[in-house]
Design an enzyme around this catalytic site. Structure first.
Site, PDB file in Angstrom:
ATOM      1  N   LYS A 130       0.966  -1.329   0.067  1.00  0.00           N
ATOM      2  CA  LYS A 130       0.232  -0.093  -0.104  1.00  0.00           C
ATOM      3  C   LYS A 130       0.827   1.189   0.038  1.00  0.00           C
ATOM      4  O   LYS A 130       2.104   1.344   0.707  1.00  0.00           O
ATOM      5  CB  LYS A 130      -0.810   0.079   1.191  1.00  0.00           C
ATOM      6  CG  LYS A 130      -2.184   1.140   1.217  1.00  0.00           C
ATOM      7  CD  LYS A 130      -3.192   0.339   0.321  1.00  0.00           C
ATOM      8  CE  LYS A 130      -4.314   1.306   0.017  1.00  0.00           C
ATOM      9  NZ  LYS A 130      -5.431   0.698  -0.474  1.00  0.00           N
ATOM     10  N   ASP A 170      -6.740   4.707  -4.835  1.00  0.00           N
ATOM     11  CA  ASP A 170      -7.645   4.369  -3.409  1.00  0.00           C
ATOM     12  C   ASP A 170      -8.155   5.719  -3.209  1.00  0.00           C
ATOM     13  O   ASP A 170      -8.222   6.615  -4.239  1.00  0.00           O
ATOM     14  CB  ASP A 170      -6.547   4.017  -2.346  1.00  0.00           C
ATOM     15  CG  ASP A 170      -7.299   3.550  -1.129  1.00  0.00           C
ATOM     16  OD1 ASP A 170      -7.665   2.395  -0.911  1.00  0.00           O
ATOM     17  OD2 ASP A 170      -7.121   4.186   0.010  1.00  0.00           O
TER      18      ASP A 170
HETATM   19  P1  NDP Z   1     -12.833   7.843  -2.919  1.00  0.00           P
HETATM   20  O1  NDP Z   1     -11.694   8.979  -2.979  1.00  0.00           O
HETATM   21  O2  NDP Z   1     -13.294   7.862  -4.493  1.00  0.00           O
HETATM   22  O3  NDP Z   1     -14.031   8.114  -1.970  1.00  0.00           O
HETATM   23  C1  NDP Z   1     -13.617   8.325  -0.668  1.00  0.00           C
HETATM   24  C2  NDP Z   1     -15.028   8.665   0.057  1.00  0.00           C
HETATM   25  O4  NDP Z   1     -15.090   8.465   1.433  1.00  0.00           O
HETATM   26  C3  NDP Z   1     -15.526   9.976  -0.297  1.00  0.00           C
HETATM   27  O5  NDP Z   1     -16.932  10.199  -0.444  1.00  0.00           O
HETATM   28  C4  NDP Z   1     -15.068  10.720   0.931  1.00  0.00           C
HETATM   29  O6  NDP Z   1     -15.490  12.069   1.503  1.00  0.00           O
HETATM   30  C5  NDP Z   1     -15.364   9.617   2.112  1.00  0.00           C
HETATM   31  N1  NDP Z   1     -14.459   9.795   3.001  1.00  0.00           N
HETATM   32  C6  NDP Z   1     -12.881   9.840   3.041  1.00  0.00           C
HETATM   33  N2  NDP Z   1     -12.249   9.952   4.140  1.00  0.00           N
HETATM   34  C7  NDP Z   1     -13.134  10.188   5.083  1.00  0.00           C
HETATM   35  C8  NDP Z   1     -13.486  10.470   6.234  1.00  0.00           C
HETATM   36  N3  NDP Z   1     -12.193  10.590   7.082  1.00  0.00           N
HETATM   37  N4  NDP Z   1     -14.601  10.309   6.974  1.00  0.00           N
HETATM   38  C9  NDP Z   1     -15.826  10.677   6.193  1.00  0.00           C
HETATM   39  N5  NDP Z   1     -15.743  10.043   5.008  1.00  0.00           N
HETATM   40  C10 NDP Z   1     -14.703  10.053   4.277  1.00  0.00           C
HETATM   41  O7  NDP Z   1     -12.287   6.473  -2.479  1.00  0.00           O
HETATM   42  P2  NDP Z   1     -12.591   5.099  -2.632  1.00  0.00           P
HETATM   43  O8  NDP Z   1     -13.930   5.185  -2.960  1.00  0.00           O
HETATM   44  O9  NDP Z   1     -11.892   4.527  -3.876  1.00  0.00           O
HETATM   45  O10 NDP Z   1     -12.255   4.355  -1.409  1.00  0.00           O
HETATM   46  C11 NDP Z   1     -13.044   4.276  -0.284  1.00  0.00           C
HETATM   47  C12 NDP Z   1     -12.841   3.161   0.928  1.00  0.00           C
HETATM   48  O11 NDP Z   1     -12.745   1.765  -0.184  1.00  0.00           O
HETATM   49  C13 NDP Z   1     -11.355   3.221   0.963  1.00  0.00           C
HETATM   50  O12 NDP Z   1     -11.233   2.666   2.498  1.00  0.00           O
HETATM   51  C14 NDP Z   1     -10.590   2.291   0.236  1.00  0.00           C
HETATM   52  O13 NDP Z   1      -9.262   1.965   0.847  1.00  0.00           O
HETATM   53  C15 NDP Z   1     -11.432   1.459   0.045  1.00  0.00           C
HETATM   54  N6  NDP Z   1     -11.164   0.371  -1.345  1.00  0.00           N
HETATM   55  C16 NDP Z   1     -11.127   1.086  -2.445  1.00  0.00           C
HETATM   56  C17 NDP Z   1     -10.704   0.334  -3.686  1.00  0.00           C
HETATM   57  C18 NDP Z   1     -11.036   0.863  -4.767  1.00  0.00           C
HETATM   58  O14 NDP Z   1     -10.886  -0.091  -5.721  1.00  0.00           O
HETATM   59  N7  NDP Z   1     -10.886   2.154  -5.127  1.00  0.00           N
HETATM   60  C19 NDP Z   1     -10.351  -1.211  -3.409  1.00  0.00           C
HETATM   61  C20 NDP Z   1     -10.843  -1.853  -2.224  1.00  0.00           C
HETATM   62  C21 NDP Z   1     -10.897  -0.939  -1.081  1.00  0.00           C
HETATM   63  P3  NDP Z   1     -14.851  13.233   1.096  1.00  0.00           P
HETATM   64  O15 NDP Z   1     -15.060  13.564  -0.427  1.00  0.00           O
HETATM   65  O16 NDP Z   1     -15.431  14.441   1.974  1.00  0.00           O
HETATM   66  O17 NDP Z   1     -13.495  13.024   1.519  1.00  0.00           O
END
Ligand code: NDP
Length: 451
Positions: A130, A170
Site C-alpha cells: 500500500k 484508493d
Molecule cells: P474515493 O476517494 O473515491 O472516495 C472516498 C469517499 O469516502 C468520499 O466520499 C470521501 O468523502 C469519503 N471519506 C474519505 N475520508 C473520510 C473520512 N475521514 N470520513 C468520512 N468520509 C470520508 O475513495 P474510494 O471510494 O476509492 O475508497 C473508499 C474506501 O474503499 C477506502 O477505505 C478504500 O481503501 C477502500 N477500497 C477502495 C478500492 C478501490 O478500488 N478504489 C478497493 C478496495 C477498497 P470526502 O470527499 O468528503 O473526503
C-alpha cells in the site's frame, strides 16, 4: 475465546505494539487477524516454529520520501509519501495509493497488511502493498494535482515495475491521478507497460475496473444472502461514502432490486426517503466525478432529500449496510442502532470501516458480516485481470471481465464458508477470510525456508 489463546494473543500483541509504537490502526488490523489465526497456528507447529505470524506482521520494506512541488502561485510545497511493500510471497506487490491529509505510516501499514490477505483470497498471484501521501487533493487545481503526481513518480518509479510492484488507486487517487502518474512513468522509463492499474481504457485499462470494488461488494453480499435463501431484491440499503466504491455499490444494488436510502461524504450524509434511483445516481456521478462538488449539493437537485451535516448514516433503518468511505467510520453504538433497526447483513466496501466494538456487536448478533478483505477484494481482483490483459496485450469484453469478477467473488465466498463454518451451520466470515488468506501465504513462506 479460550484462555490459552487469549494469553497467547496478548503476548503476541504486546510484542507487536512494542515494535510499532503509536501505530493504532496497524495494531487494530493485526489483532483482528491474529485472533482468527492463532488457534490454527497453535495446532500446527510448523507455522509456530517458523515464526510465520511474526514475519507476516513485519513489512518486507518501506520506502519513505519527500515530494516537492510548486503550487499555482509559484510557492514551493513539500509533502511526504510512503510505499509499504508488505509481502510478495505469492506474487509481485499490489495495492492502492492514497492521497489524504490523514495518511500516516500506521494507516498504510494497516492497509498493506490487510492487502496481503485480500490478495491471497482472490486466488490471483499478487503480493500485498500500500502507498500514499499526506497530500490533500481537495481544493487543488488540476495542474497542481498533475505536478504533484509527476513529482511523486520521479521517486516512485525506482521502486515499482510490472514484476515488482504494481500500484493502483484508493482514496483521493482515481482515474485522473492514475493517468498523470502513468504518463510520467512512461516518460521516465521510456517503456509502455502495465505498472499501474485503473488506467484509462485507451491506454491499457480494463473494462469494469472502475466498477469492480463496488460491484464485487454487492456480489459478495448477494452470495451471503443466497446461502440463506434470500436476496437483495426489495431490501432497504444504507451506503456511506460517495466516491468510487460507494457509487458502484449503489449502481449494482439498484440493479439487483434494492432501495438505496443514503450516501455520504466527510461533511455529512444524504437521506433520500424515495430512494436513490438510477437517474439520481447519474446526477451523483456528475456531481462527484465531473464537477467534484460536495454531497450536500444533491439536495439542490432533489429537494425531498435531507442532508444531515456532520452525521453518519447508521441510524437510518435498513436491512443491508455497505460502509464504503474509510476506516473506523462505524462504531459500536452505531452497530447497535443498525441491529435494533433490523439490519440483517453488512458488507464492507471500505477497508476496516467497522471499529472493533462494532465488529464484536455484529458477530455476537450472528448477522451476516463480511469484512472488507473479503467483500471489497473485487477491485484488486480486476486490477489483477488488468495486469493479465496488459501482459497478453489484449482487452477482454465487459461481459468477460464481469463474469470473471462474479466468479472470483463467489470463490472468495466459498473459501470463507470453508474456513469459517460454525457447528450450527452459520459462517463466521471474519475467521473464514483471515484463515483462508493466511494459509496460502504461510505455505509459500514455509516453502522458501528462512528468508
Ligand atoms: P474515493 O476517494 O473515491 O472516495 C472516498 C469517499 O469516502 C468520499 O466520499 C470521501 O468523502 C469519503 N471519506 C474519505 N475520508 C473520510 C473520512 N475521514 N470520513 C468520512 N468520509 C470520508 O475513495 P474510494 O471510494 O476509492 O475508497 C473508499 C474506501 O474503499 C477506502 O477505505 C478504500 O481503501 C477502500 N477500497 C477502495 C478500492 C478501490 O478500488 N478504489 C478497493 C478496495 C477498497 P470526502 O470527499 O468528503 O473526503
Amino acid at each position: 475465546m479460550p484462555a490459552a489463546i487469549k494469553s497467547e494473543l496478548n503476548q503476541f500483541m504486546k510484542g507487536l505494539i512494542r515494535r510499532n509504537p503509536g501505530e493504532l490502526e496497524f495494531h487494530q488490523a493485526v489483532e483482528e487477524v491474529a485472533a482468527s489465526v492463532l488457534p490454527y497456528i497453535l495446532e500446527n507447529r510448523k507455522y509456530r516454529d517458523a515464526q510465520i505470524l511474526e514475519r507476516m506482521t513485519e513489512p518486507d520494506r518501506i520506502v519513505i520520501f519527500r515530494v516537492t512541488w510548486e503550487d499555482d502561485k509559484g510557492r514551493v510545497r513539500a509533502n511526504r509519501a510512503w510505499r509499504v511493500q508488505f509481502n510478495n510471497s505469492i506474487g509481485p506487490y499490489k495495492g492502492g495509493f492514497r492521497f489524504h491529509p490523514s495518511v500516516t505510516l500506521s494507516v498504510l501499514k494497516f492497509l498493506g497488511f490487510e492487502q496481503v490477505f485480500k490478495n491471497s483470497l482472490t486466488g490471483l498471484p499478487m503480493g500485498g502493498a500500500k502507498g500514499g501521501s499526506n497530500f490533500n487533493p481537495k481544493g487543488k487545481s488540476e495542474r497542481e494535482v498533475m505536478r504533484y503526481c509527476q513529482s511523486l513518480m520521479i521517486e516512485l518509479h525506482r521502486h515499482i515495475g510490472e514484476d515488482t510492484d504494481v500500484p493502483a488507486g484508493d482514496i483521493g487517487v482515481g482515474a485522473r491521478e492514475i493517468s498523470f502518474l502513468f504518463g510520467q512513468y512512461k516518460r521516465l522509463e521510456n517503456r509502455f507497460t502495465g505498472i499501474l492499474t485503473g488506467k484509462g481504457l485507451s491506454f491499457g485499462g480494463s473494462l469494469v475496473r472502475k466498477e469492480a470494488t463496488g460491484y464485487g461488494a454487492v456480489y459478495f453480499c448477494q452470495n451471503m444472502l443466497e446461502r440463506n435463501g434470500d436476496s437483495l431484491e426489495g431490501k432497504n440499503v444504507a451506503v456511506s461514502g460517495s466516491g468510487n466504491v460507494a457509487i458502484y455499490t449503489v449502481e449494482k444494488a439498484l440493479e439487483l432490486g434494492a432501495k438505496v436510502l443514503t450516501i455520504s461524504d466527510s461533511s455529512g450524509f444524504i437521506y433520500d426517503p424515495d430512494g436513490i434511483d438510477a437517474e439520481k445516481l447519474e446526477a451523483i456521478k456528475d456531481l462527484k466525478e465531473v464537477q467534484r462538488k460536495r454531497i450536500h449539493t444533491y439536495t439542490n437537485l432533489f429537494p425531498k432529500a435531507e442532508f444531515h451535516e456532520g452525521k453518519r448514516p447508521w441510524h437510518v433503518p435498513c436491512q443491508i449496510a455497505f460502509p464504503c468511505a474509510t476506516q473506523n467510520e462505524l462504531n459500536e453504538e452505531e452497530a447497535k442502532a443498525l441491529l435494533s433497526n433490523g439490519l440483517m447483513a453488512i458488507a464492507e466496501g471500505a477497508n476496516m470501516p467497522t471499529e472493533p466494538g462494532g465488529i464484536r456487536t455484529f458477530r455476537d448478533a450472528g448477522i451476516l458480516y463480511a469484512p472488507g478483505k473479503a467483500a471489497n477484494a473485487g477491485g484488486v481482483a480486476v486490477s489483477g485481470l488488468e495486469q493479465s490483459q496488459n501482459a497478453l496485450r489484449l482487452s477482454w469484453s465487459r461481459d468477460e471481465v464481469d463474469a470473471k469478477l462474479k466468479h472470483i467473488m463467489r470463490d472468495i465466498h466459498e473459501k470463507c464458508v470453508l474456513n469459517g463454518k460454525q457447528e450450527d451451520g452459520t459462517v463466521d466470515y471474519v475467521q473464514g477470510a483471515n484463515l483462508s488468506g493466511f494459509i496460502k501465504v504461510a505455505e509459500a513462506m514455509l516453502a522458501y525456508g528462512v528468508v
